[in-house]
Every structure is written in structure tokens, then in C-alpha cells.
Write an enzyme that holds these catalytic residues in place. Structure first.
Site, short mmCIF file in Angstrom:
data_model
loop_
_atom_site.label_atom_id
_atom_site.label_comp_id
_atom_site.label_asym_id
_atom_site.label_seq_id
_atom_site.Cartn_x
_atom_site.Cartn_y
_atom_site.Cartn_z
N HIS A 211 0.84 -1.20 0.00
CA HIS A 211 0.00 0.00 0.00
C HIS A 211 0.87 1.25 0.00
O HIS A 211 0.64 2.18 -0.79
CB HIS A 211 -0.91 0.00 1.23
CG HIS A 211 -1.61 1.30 1.48
ND1 HIS A 211 -2.91 1.53 1.09
CD2 HIS A 211 -1.19 2.45 2.08
CE1 HIS A 211 -3.26 2.76 1.43
NE2 HIS A 211 -2.23 3.35 2.04
N GLU A 212 1.87 1.28 0.88
CA GLU A 212 2.73 2.47 0.94
C GLU A 212 3.49 2.67 -0.36
O GLU A 212 3.64 3.80 -0.85
CB GLU A 212 3.70 2.36 2.12
CG GLU A 212 3.02 2.37 3.48
CD GLU A 212 2.06 3.54 3.66
OE1 GLU A 212 2.32 4.62 3.11
OE2 GLU A 212 1.03 3.36 4.33
N HIS A 215 1.47 4.35 -3.06
CA HIS A 215 1.52 5.81 -3.09
C HIS A 215 2.72 6.28 -3.90
O HIS A 215 2.65 7.29 -4.61
CB HIS A 215 1.59 6.37 -1.68
CG HIS A 215 0.30 6.27 -0.91
ND1 HIS A 215 -0.87 6.85 -1.35
CD2 HIS A 215 0.00 5.64 0.26
CE1 HIS A 215 -1.83 6.61 -0.48
NE2 HIS A 215 -1.34 5.87 0.51
N GLU A 235 -5.89 6.90 -1.95
CA GLU A 235 -5.85 5.85 -0.93
C GLU A 235 -6.38 4.52 -1.48
O GLU A 235 -5.84 3.46 -1.19
CB GLU A 235 -6.66 6.27 0.30
CG GLU A 235 -5.95 7.24 1.21
CD GLU A 235 -4.69 6.63 1.83
OE1 GLU A 235 -4.67 5.41 2.10
OE2 GLU A 235 -3.72 7.37 2.03
N HIS A 313 -9.27 8.46 3.90
CA HIS A 313 -9.23 7.06 4.35
C HIS A 313 -10.63 6.49 4.58
O HIS A 313 -10.78 5.27 4.67
CB HIS A 313 -8.44 6.93 5.66
CG HIS A 313 -6.98 7.16 5.53
ND1 HIS A 313 -6.39 8.39 5.72
CD2 HIS A 313 -5.96 6.30 5.23
CE1 HIS A 313 -5.09 8.29 5.56
NE2 HIS A 313 -4.79 7.05 5.25
#
Length: 401
Positions: A211-212, A215, A235, A313
Site C-alpha cells: 500500500h505504501e 503511493h 488511498e 481514508h
């Protein structure tokens, strides 16, 4: 390095944190000492009767009083919130900063550093590409997680690292003391150890690692504004990346996958399974301290708030659920057809940086027609998925007039 499409040189890259602020706010308020901002109080868990409180003490200790446990959790959550707020005001990542991190060979290159509990990055380099595992589980999991993301992008999308030109993948572990979060800072992934009472180490979840880095992928493709619906798409696309990489490594098809983001991140003391559920937004946790997962699954539950950068989020649950419905309707491996379509939408850079859900939905439908033909079963499945979550595709030209 892609000289035709270099990363933005002047735009600030916000710190994209894995744990949303509303969840940390609930933790910070759980001892009743700290008063949360008015706009966030609806997300805070209500008081729990003493007979219903069953949280244990810190690992290796007796349970102790409920107040002591809640006080520890609240104090650590406040520290994380303060640190996260401070990180938002750090300098922007510049083009020159990024250029120094390129590997001219285009091959996989990883560097893992150890912050040793300090609130600074990158820390001391402890494992570089090709070096053997060391006696630190977090270092090794971070190293393997970065490799899994690189392999996924290379195998599925023929892309060399996040930028397409061999960007060195960097990660810092053991960031801060009891730090309950992980983030992408514009140049690397940073992981906290968790507090041991609510959160385990953040390297324990491959979906959070991916997920990170999701980004990071957006930073080099369609760098969606981190506010409102475009921020929620930012997100959501990172969550899609997290889920797909985890499924790719495990060899799971769409039907057998959990579709959870952050599965295993909570300790056994928490009444919950993950940070978010793409299959059923709003059901990932329901805990006396954390409260109930507030994510909506459809536009009927859309949350109009000024907190969390306009609910990035929170409302990401809506496009998350649309992707889940689309992928499971198609069957097979979600990263192949559904994932490829989502990747092509952001990689073509046709989206405006302030795209809302309707514009994004329209772009996915246009991509489905380009990839599979007008009126294909894939396009129809996509139409049904967006309709199920209440998102109506909007033609971009009409919006710009």
C-alpha cells in the site's frame, strides 16, 4: 529515468500514513483524559462498562487495571498523532532528491535502514541488495516486501520499479518509539514497530508495505491530489496495490482472497481483523477502544467531513468496494484483468489530478473499451460494479467546460 515525464519538482508529497487519523484519535481519547476535536468525536468509541472491558496488559505482563492499559494506549497514540502532524510540515521532496536514488541499470535495488527508535530517516543502512538476511525480522520482512512489489510490477506490467526507470526501493524500520503507523514520504517507505498492545510491527503486513509503495507508484504516474474524492482515490488505488501484491505472492485468486488491508496488524487484544476490508467496508474492526470501522461501501454512506483531508481514508471504501465487485465478477486472478485495467488508467496519465469518483469511473470504462472492445463482458461487469456502489461515470470533457 523518464526524461519526458519526470516526477514533479515543486509539488509537496504529503506523508501517506497507513493508519488513518480517526483511528488514532479514538485510541488517544480512550482514557477520557484527552478531548478529541469536535469533528472527530463521531468516530470515537463510546465508553465501555467495566464488566465488558477485557483488554490485557502489555506483552509479558499481568493484565493490570483497565485504566493503566488504556492510559498506555492513549499516551502512545497521542505521541503518534503529534509525530504524524509534524511530518506533514516537513519540506517537499524535490526532483534532485529523487534523481539521486535512481539505479541506472534498471534492475531491482533495495536498501533497508534501521532508525533504531529515532524519529529520523533513513537511519543506518543494514541490508542492501543481494545481501543475506540478518538477525532482525523487521529488516528482512521489509526487504522481502519491497522485492515482492518490484516483482509484481515487473511481471504484470513490465515496469521497472515505481518510476519505470529503476528507482532504488528504500525502507526504514524501527522508526520512533512505539510508533503506531507506516508511511511513504516521497522517497521511501517508513515503518513503525507498533505498541504491542493494539498494533504489531507494521512490517508484519505485506498489504501495508505494498500500500505504501502504491503511493509511490502514483507519485510517478497520476499524482492525485490528496484531498476529498481525489485523495480517496489515491488511498483506494494504494489499497488495490496492497491487496493485489499480497494475492500475487500467495497465489490467491479473487474468490479465495481475504481482500483485507493490514490483516495481522492488530494484536489478539483487538476485536478486529484488519485496517480495512475491500470486500465489506465498515466491518474490519469493532472494538471498545478503536470503535467501529466507519468506512462506507457505497455513495449512500458517503462521509462529508473536513477531517482526514476530506475523508480520504474513509470514502476510499467506495472505490475499493467497486474494484472488489469488478474483480470477483470476472473471477480468476484479480491482478490480471481488473488490476491491469486500473494500472493502465493511472499509467496513461489521462486523469486530472483532482479527479473525482465519477471521472475515475468513466476513465476505467474507456480503458475497458480500449482493452477489450465496446460492449464486452468486462465492460458490463465494470458498469455493474460502479452502479452497485452508487458512482455515476462522468465524461471528463463535460466537467471541464
Amino acid at each position: 529515468m523518464d526524461k519526458e515525464n519526470p516526477p514533479p519538482a515543486t509539488r509537496s508529497h504529503p506523508r501517506h500514513h497507513a493508519v488513518p487519523p480517526y483511528l488514532l484519535v479514538s485510541m488517544a481519547a480512550c482514557d477520557g483524559v484527552w478531548e478529541a476535536p469536535e469533528a472527530m468525536r463521531e468516530f470515537i468509541a463510546p465508553p465501555v462498562a467495566p464488566e465488558d472491558r477485557d483488554l490485557p496488559g502489555a506483552p509479558g505482563q499481568s493484565a493490570g487495571s483497565d485504566f493503566e492499559t488504556r492510559s498506555r494506549i492513549a499516551t502512545r497514540a497521542r505521541q503518534t498523532l503529534l509525530l504524524d502532524q509534524a511530518l506533514l510540515h516537513e519540506r517537499a521532496t524535490t526532483h534532485a532528491d529523487i534523481a539521486r536514488l535512481m539505479d541506472p541499470t534498471g534492475r531491482l535495488a533495495r536498501i533497508i535502514s534501521d532508525a533504531q527508535g529515532a524519529e529520523s530517516t533513513p537511519g543506518n543502512p543494514v541490508r542492501a541488495e543481494g545481501e543475506s538476511p540478518i538477525q532482525d525480522l523487521d529488516v528482512n520482512r521489509a526487504y522481502d516486501g519491497l522485492g515482492a512489489v518490484y516483482e509484481f510490477l515487473a511481471d504484470m506490467f513490465k515496469r521497472s520499479s515505481l518510476d519505470g526507470s529503476g528507482l532504488v526501493l528504500r525502507g526504514t524500520v524501527h522508526y520512533g518509539q512505539y510508533y503506531d503507523n507506516a508511511f511513504w514520504d516521497g522517497t521511501q517507505m517508513v515503518m513503525g514497530d507498533g505498541d504491542g498492545e493494539v498494533f504489531n510491527s507494521f512490517t508484519s503486513s505485506l498489504s501495508v508495505i505494498a500500500h505504501e509503495l502504491g503511493h509511490g507508484l502514483l507519485q510517478y504516474t497520476t499524482n492525485l491530489d490528496y484531498q476529498g474524492q481525489s485523495g480517496a482515490l489515491n488511498e483506494s488505488i494504494a489499497d488495490v496495490m496492497g491487496a493485489l501484491v499480497e494475492q500475487f505472492v500467495a497465489g490467491q485468486d479473487a474468490a479465495s482472497a481475504s481482500w483485507l488491508i493490514g490483516e495481522g496488524l492488530f494484536t489478539d487484544a483487538v476485536h478486529g481483523v484488519a485496517l480495512r476490508s475491500m470486500a465489506a467496508p465498515g466491518t474490519a474492526y469493532d472494538d471498545p477502544i478503536l470503535g467501529k470501522d466507519p468506512q462506507p461501501a457505497t455513495m449512500a454512506g458517503y462521509l462529508d467531513t473536513t477531517e482526514d483531508n476530506g475523508g480520504v481514508h474513509l470514502n476510499s471504501g467506495i472505490p475499493n468496494h467497486a474494484f472488489y465487485l469488478f474483480a470477483t465478477a470476472l473471477g480468476g486472478n484479480a491482478w490480471e484483468t481488473a488490476g491491469s485495467l486500473w494500472f493502465n488508467v493511472i499509467a496513461t496519465r489521462a486523469l486530472p489530478q483532482d479527479a473525482d469518483f465519477g471521472i475515475f469511473a468513466e476513465q476505467t470504462l474507456l480503458q475497458a473499451r480500449r482493452d477489450h472492445g465496446a460492449g464486452s463482458a468486462i465492460e458490463l461487469a465494470l458498469v455493474e460494479a460502479w452502479d452497485a456502489v452508487g458512482v455515476h461515470p462522468v465524461v471528463q470533457e463535460a466537467v471541464n467546460e
